[in-house]
Every structure is written in structure tokens, then in C-alpha cells.
Design an enzyme around this catalytic site. Sequence first.
Site, PDB file in Angstrom:
ATOM      1  N   GLY A  82      25.916  88.774   7.362  1.00  0.00           N
ATOM      2  CA  GLY A  82      25.687  90.339   7.129  1.00  0.00           C
ATOM      3  C   GLY A  82      27.478  89.767   6.074  1.00  0.00           C
ATOM      4  O   GLY A  82      27.462  88.923   5.846  1.00  0.00           O
ATOM      5  N   SER A  83      27.264  91.209   5.623  1.00  0.00           N
ATOM      6  CA  SER A  83      28.629  91.782   5.376  1.00  0.00           C
ATOM      7  C   SER A  83      30.128  90.978   6.108  1.00  0.00           C
ATOM      8  O   SER A  83      29.906  91.080   7.133  1.00  0.00           O
ATOM      9  CB  SER A  83      28.996  92.681   4.528  1.00  0.00           C
ATOM     10  N   GLU A 100      32.745  88.089  -3.632  1.00  0.00           N
ATOM     11  CA  GLU A 100      31.095  88.135  -3.886  1.00  0.00           C
ATOM     12  C   GLU A 100      30.594  89.047  -4.395  1.00  0.00           C
ATOM     13  O   GLU A 100      31.154  90.254  -4.668  1.00  0.00           O
ATOM     14  CB  GLU A 100      30.805  87.415  -2.202  1.00  0.00           C
ATOM     15  N   GLU A 154      28.654  84.594  10.410  1.00  0.00           N
ATOM     16  CA  GLU A 154      28.347  84.056   9.106  1.00  0.00           C
ATOM     17  C   GLU A 154      28.416  85.494   7.435  1.00  0.00           C
ATOM     18  O   GLU A 154      28.015  86.003   7.934  1.00  0.00           O
ATOM     19  CB  GLU A 154      26.662  83.475   8.271  1.00  0.00           C
ATOM     20  N   LYS A 204      20.445  93.293  18.377  1.00  0.00           N
ATOM     21  CA  LYS A 204      20.265  94.952  17.579  1.00  0.00           C
ATOM     22  C   LYS A 204      19.440  94.591  16.157  1.00  0.00           C
ATOM     23  O   LYS A 204      19.827  93.908  15.083  1.00  0.00           O
ATOM     24  CB  LYS A 204      21.795  95.014  17.077  1.00  0.00           C
ATOM     25  N   GLY A 258      31.142  94.000   7.914  1.00  0.00           N
ATOM     26  CA  GLY A 258      29.991  94.464   9.272  1.00  0.00           C
ATOM     27  C   GLY A 258      30.430  93.325  10.311  1.00  0.00           C
ATOM     28  O   GLY A 258      31.537  92.919  11.297  1.00  0.00           O
ATOM     29  N   GLY A 259      31.140  91.986   9.677  1.00  0.00           N
ATOM     30  CA  GLY A 259      31.481  90.927  10.339  1.00  0.00           C
ATOM     31  C   GLY A 259      32.950  90.573  11.342  1.00  0.00           C
ATOM     32  O   GLY A 259      32.621  90.573  11.930  1.00  0.00           O
ATOM     33  N   CYS A 292      22.537  84.073   0.740  1.00  0.00           N
ATOM     34  CA  CYS A 292      23.847  84.245   1.021  1.00  0.00           C
ATOM     35  C   CYS A 292      24.141  82.466   0.748  1.00  0.00           C
ATOM     36  O   CYS A 292      25.626  82.741   0.513  1.00  0.00           O
ATOM     37  CB  CYS A 292      24.156  83.771   2.974  1.00  0.00           C
TER      38      CYS A 292
END
Lengths: 510, 510
Positions: free
Chosen positions: B226-227, B379, B250, B166, B230-231, B285
Amino acid sequence: MASTFTSTIPTTGQPGPTFRAADRGEVDRACRAAGEAFRAGVGRSARTDLLERTAEGLAALGDRLLEQASAETGLPASPRLAGERDRTVNQLRMFAGLVREGSWVEAILESSLPTRAPLPKPDLRRMLVPLGPVAVYGASNFPLAYSVAGGDTASALAAGCPVVVKGHPSHPGTGAMVAEVVRGAVSACGLPEGTFSYLPAGGDRDLAIARELVTHPSIKAAGFTGSPSGGMALARLGAERPDPIPVYAEMGSVNPVVALASAGEAGAVAEKLAASAVASGGQMCTCPGLVFAVRGAWFESLASAMAKAIGAVSPVVMLNPRVRGSFTEKLAANASAANVRLLAGETGQKPAEGPLVARPALMRVASASFRSNASLAEECFGPALMLVECDDVEDVLASLACIEGSLTGTLWCGGTDPDARRVMTSLVARCGRVVVNGVPTGVEVCAPMVHGGPFPACNRPESTAVGPLAIRRWCRPVCFQNTPEDLLPEELRSDNPLGIERLVDGQRRR
Amino acid sequence: MASTFTSTIPTTGQPGPTFRAADRGEVDRACRAAGEAFRAGVGRSARTDLLERTAEGLAALGDRLLEQASAETGLPASPRLAGERDRTVNQLRMFAGLVREGSWVEAILESSLPTRAPLPKPDLRRMLVPLGPVAVYGASNFPLAYSVAGGDTASALAAGCPVVVKGHPSHPGTGAMVAEVVRGAVSACGLPEGTFSYLPAGGDRDLAIARELVTHPSIKAAGFTGSPSGGMALARLGAERPDPIPVYAEMGSVNPVVALASAGEAGAVAEKLAASAVASGGQMCTCPGLVFAVRGAWFESLASAMAKAIGAVSPVVMLNPRVRGSFTEKLAANASAANVRLLAGETGQKPAEGPLVARPALMRVASASFRSNASLAEECFGPALMLVECDDVEDVLASLACIEGSLTGTLWCGGTDPDARRVMTSLVARCGRVVVNGVPTGVEVCAPMVHGGPFPACNRPESTAVGPLAIRRWCRPVCFQNTPEDLLPEELRSDNPLGIERLVDGQRRR
């Protein structure tokens, strides 16, 4: 008021003694104590000592343990439970040896390259560390090897993870006896009590204890052996936590067998498969459930020899009322499905009282009917086998494609059968272990073993529940960058004080 | 009607060209084609060839690729994106080498013991096999190394898994350019088209494509960078499928730093940490987000040197409007929290139009206030750092205990600091990689690397997203029992035709 429960004595159907189930406070205290024990840390030699003392203590229980387990499970004390006890003891010793040897931490070291352009390369060293307290859910069908001090507990303790066991309600006396041994070993090793806790569970507290454990903040991973519904419920609870944890669930399996006519005398094949299908009352997770073979004279010989072999088996004693209930229900549903014929056994209503017995069953169905009825491809846990009559090898492959992931897949064939390779490829694609010209029951505890497989055999197909690599489930890697020698764990120090095998700058070294 | 989207050019704030997002049919076709490609199988030499041709093709794009990626991300073409491109190319070659060498399958063989009592031991051989088609979700902050042909794609293709990517909506032009290279390599290798598919995603199709991919029956695993939101959304979708699949996500990380006064000159430490915190606009990250140090003169020197260093940094260009929006919002919330002081930077409202810039920020807070406000331990993705003033080392440890899992943890200390060990233990307990007297940014692609860590840094702490062991995420073991030589994969044959390193009866051998 304390919650109590009784198990059923399978050979009589009568209730056994009454046990008290752990209450919510006990679950919480056990998990917190495990968290504290983890933070205190369990050194390598203490772990070795603990595993060996547990092994010794189990062996020392002698016949008393076998008699207790036999009374509660209906499994014969010898050779069945004696073999399982030996396996459990050996497994604990194997993990003790693994910890003593030390290479299981998978140490990888790479030296710095301070003058590399454009950027220097740092010194990097990596090893496995324990995840934290592990919840273990014992299985009904292996009261020793997959229960209180079974493979999950042994591998988790070896990794350095404290363990909280939820006892299985169908063998509470056996569980208590084994737990007493482990607790004694913990105490003899001078380890914190929280290193190991046993929670008797049953009655109206059974599911609650299961949930409380997997959702407790102190618990960092869980191991389960049992039904797909139980395993998936726990896996979902683990995944839905604010901090998701891994739940390793080893669940159901139909264990397909493909028997090609090139395998030779059908009678010999039939006898072996029949014996494997009814081993321990068909109540092993690796018992074969489906046999695919190609229509013709060889198929008919196989079918009649299997019918004879299975028809000759005495009724088996089943583990508990729930297992027998599910079996008779599923068997009746399968046997009454379209175009299924019962070649041996019976599907009538079992008496609600008396011994928990069931007669082994053999069914037969044509592949077209098999392929059009997904429920026939589901596990029927217990002494039942279904022969699927296929048109040809293409049809065998198409039928295999209807099966979900399985712990094992078995191929019977002759040495030069041109179809063998394609069947192997299909079995590898959906099984954790492939057996050729043998039976899937009997799981060797050794390094190459894979006891796991694609879903629903296991929800974590990358893992094995048996063998030394089962320890990986309870670990995570940590990398140390530019860390001075005195801040490194012994496993990663340059002088390798433990003498373990490591990968150093791409070379295996001790 | 086709769904279209545009990305924002960060240096101007103007919309870039219009792209078409993949529709539902394209997602479905890509996943089915991946399934077919998987069933056909991709041999070892074809995989090597594919990875090397992709590396070559990426390198051959030269400055054109760097300029495109720079325009879409605002990251400088050199050295930042040139370095990332080199890393991506080298990573593809590293995985090609890994496949060619072959030992990554972790072959373990044990010989049979036919005369063992009470039961013979079978011949058992085990190796890793690919899981199936993998969905890859690229990251906005690494348009090359963690995107279309980044680490997830390279490791999955190396394992033998077809890949469906994607594309990230914030660098669609870069994504298309890289995808064209991979497709060309697939075609040049004569592999099925379904071996690799790229789905441009954005606008109102962005989340839909993400969902359609992870829930598609052909997809057997997913990789995401990503965030946390989302993860975790993807991980839950993967876990809730009728056949749950692994999603390796991650996610966020605060990357704590503990700076002890024994580390020496505070100014030098401050400069390194400040540079690391604003590297790539603080959008890596592994950028440090929290620095713990003990109250006193050394702390004040560190604080003023960091304030000077961070105050001197020009405003940074951020990746996209969403990243900048989240950053300014989180920064404003943190800076206005009780007892937080802003030592450098600004928290005012950013203009909705114009370049996507942000000024790096430094904040300061006392540990008591930090510990009583959980949101300060979350974060803040972007160029912001918070200094936490602790009473003593006990207070440092108690403050660290408020932090969730992190990709990295860093310790600055002198060689004989008696507190160093306890701080290390705490960092190891909550981080995937621990750095001593250095900065956490800069992830070396090598075997000991761990790019992962306890939740929420990663939902699968047993894994690494970087380095050769990243391949393990896309594999499962299979055991072959008593299998004739000609039905075994080459990796497991007795004569070891590939000459790979294997564990044979407990001995490493080639």
C-alpha cells in the site's frame, strides 16, 4: 580541541596509552568516501585480492598482534587469541574463496516463452547486488573475529560494500593495528581509500560516533555485536531514518541448557558445562547461562559437581571496567533474589582499583522462583551459571517458555530418552542453534552455521553473523527483464563466463 | 455497539452494503488462536492440502467472485480480474508445489571431522523454520492477488505460519468471500481454526485494527502492500515493540523510464508506455510515472505520440474515494508546479458525487525544473505520466539521481547504444527490477522475480513479495549441532527421506 580517551589494562587496572577519537568531520568524510568508493564499484577480483591481502597482513603481524590484543582485553594470547586470529584470517580467506567461486550471488534464470497465452513470458534473470556502504561496530569480547577485520567487515567487503568501522574503545591499539593492515591492503589493491575506513572511538565521542555513523546518509546498512541496549539503540536509529536502513545486531543471550538424567554420568556433564560457562571469562556470547534439570539424585550430583568445578576456577580477568561492573551488579542482584542460593563464587563489592578480576559463580534456584522472577531469565554476561531445579519435564518446558530468544540451546540426554523430542522442539522455537550433548561455545565458521536467533539474541532472526551466508545481510536481489546479453552482469550472461552454479529454468547448472 | 462501515461502489459513487468491523476482542482472539495453531504446528502435507484446496475453492467461485470484486473496485471483470484471479490461484498452487517439493528449506549439511586439530569439527545441519503467526494487510488495487488469499498469505501459509488478515475496507465483500473459501479449506484439512483468520476492517476501526494486529504479542511478522505512509507507520510499530518484528512493506514507486532515441520509432515506444501508464487506471504499483528522454526531434515525436495516446484514453474508474482524492490533488500540484506543462488530461476539481472517474494525464517538464522540485519525483498514484526533457545523457543520469528507490526501472534503447550501460547501472542502483525495451507492468510469478527494491519501494530491499522466494520473509534458519538422527527434522536426516535437494559437504545432492 581533539577528543582523547584511554582504555584500561585489565590485568593491572591501570590506564593504557591515550588515543584520539575521530571527530565529526572525520566520520562524515569516511562515510562520503565510502559512498564514492561504492559508486565507483569494486570488482570481483579486487575484492578477492583485498580479502586475501588482509588475511596475509594479519597473519604477518604474528605475536605482536596477539600481545597487543592480550594486553588490552586480558584474554590469553595463546591459545585463546591465537585461535581467534586464525579464525579471523581463515574467515577472510573463506570470503575471498566465496567471491572467487561466485555462486553466492544466487543467480536464477528463466527463459522467455514468447508464444505463451494469454501473455508471453519475458526472459527474467536475478542475482544479488551489494546494498552500499556498511557501518561495522566491533565487539569488546572478540577483538579480532568480531572487530575491525572480523566477520562483518569480511562479509561486507566480499559483497562489494565499502566498510566504515567504529573501533571499540576497549581495544584501540589492536583496532589501529588491524586497521593499518586493511588500509595497506586497500592501497596495495589500488582501490579507493574510501573502501575501508577506521574511526577510533572512545571517551565522550564514543556514543556520538556510533550515532553519526548509523544516521549518515551514505551508510546503507550496519552490523553490530554487543549489548542489547547498544544494539537496539542503533536498530532504532536505523529504523527512524528518513530512509530506514537494516541494522543487524547480534545481542545478548542466556543460552539455555536442558540436562536430562538420561545423559549419563552427571560429573562429566557438569565438567563440560562449567568449562563452557567460564570460557574466556564467561565473556562469549554463546556461554551457557541457565541449566534446567529435574529434581532428584541426578540433579544433586550435577549441582555438586558443577559447584566443585566452578569453585576450582581461578578468578578470571574481565574485558573492561564496564563489563566487570555490569557483571558484578547483575550477579549480586541474581544471587540475592528470592530463593536463589550461591553454590560457588562470591558477590561482594569488587575493588574499584587493581586488576579487573571476578570469581566465577554458580547459583541454584527452584523453578517456581525462577518462573516468578523475570530478571533471572536475563543474560548475566560473565562467568556465572544458574541451575534451575524443575519438578519434571513439563516444568522444564514451562520454564523454557519464560526465556526469550537465544543464540543457542543445548540438550543433554540419552539416546532413547522419550522426553528429548519435546525439549528439542522448545529449544528450536527459541534458539538459532541447537546443540546436543555438547557445549554451545565454539562457533564453527561454515555454511550451515547459524549465529543469530530470535529476539533479543538478534533483531534480524533471518540472518546469521557467521559463515558464508553472513554475506546475504549486505545484499539485495535485482531482476533483469528481457535484458540484452551485453547489458547483463557476467553472472547472468547466457554463456555463464564465470562458470558459477546457477538455477536455470529450474535446473542447477554451471 | 458494533462498529460498521460501507465501501463506495466506484462506478456509481453510491455506498455499498454495510459491513461490521472486527472489534478489539476479535483481533485478540484471532491472534491468540494463530499462536496456538503455530505451537501445534502445521505439517508439510497439511500445508500443501490447504493451499491446493484454497486454490480450488477460489477457482470454483467462478464469475461470482469476479463480479463482486469488479463491483467493489471498478476494475473490469475480464480480462483484468479474471487474470488476477488466475494468478492468485496459480500462486497458491505454486506454493503448494514448493512445499511438496521441499527444497525451499535451504538445507545445508556438513559432516563432522572428529580428528581435526586443534579442535574437532561438529556435525552441523541447517534449515529454515517458520517465524510464527503473520499479519497480512491487503491492498486496494489487487483485491485478489495481494489480498486475503494473495501472495503474502500463500507464502506465509506455505512456510508454516498461521495468518491473520486485515481486510481492506474498499472491497469488504470480496474479502469476505475469499476468507470463507480459506476457512473452508482450513476446516476440510482438519487444521485448527486459528491457522487462518480474517478481520473485516473499515470505518473508525480501520486504523485501530491495523495497529492492534502489528503490536499483538502473538504476531511475529507482517506483510503490507500500500501507501508509504501506511507501510512506514506499520514498520515503525513493528520496530518499536518490546520484541521487534519484521514488517515487509511494499510501498510507492515512481518506476522511472529512460527512453533513448536509439530505441527506434518514437510512436511505438509512446504507445507501449502510455498503455502501461494507464493500465488498471494507472493503479498498479509498477505503472511507469516518469519518462526521461533527451531534448530534440525524437523527444518531440515521443511527446506528441504520448499526448495523443493518453488523450485518447477514456476516463478511468478509480478504486475508492481516497485513491481518487489523492490522485487529483497530487496531479493538480504537479501540473501547477513551475515550468510543468499539461499535454493531456485535466486537473480541474472532480465532482464529490457520482462515479469515481479520472482522466489520464500527461505532463512535460525540463530537467532543471524537475531536479529543483523534489515533489515531482514523488509517486502520483493513478493514470499520470511525466515526461522529463533532459539536455543529454549526463543530465538523464543526474535526474535519475533525484529519484528514490523504485520497484522497477525501464530502459528503451537500440542494440548498440553506447549510453545504455551507464543508464542500466543507474537503474540497477535504485530499482528492484530492470526492464529493457518493454513495460514494467505485468509481474511474472516466478523464481527470478524481484518485486521489491530500495526504500521507499520497499522497506526490506533484501526481499521479494512475488515468486517462490517470497517465502523467505516468514522464516529463519536453525542450525542443529551433533544432533542424533531421530531428533532431526526429516529435511535434515542423513538418509534424506524427503528426497529434497540439499547442500551436503559443499555438493548439491538429493
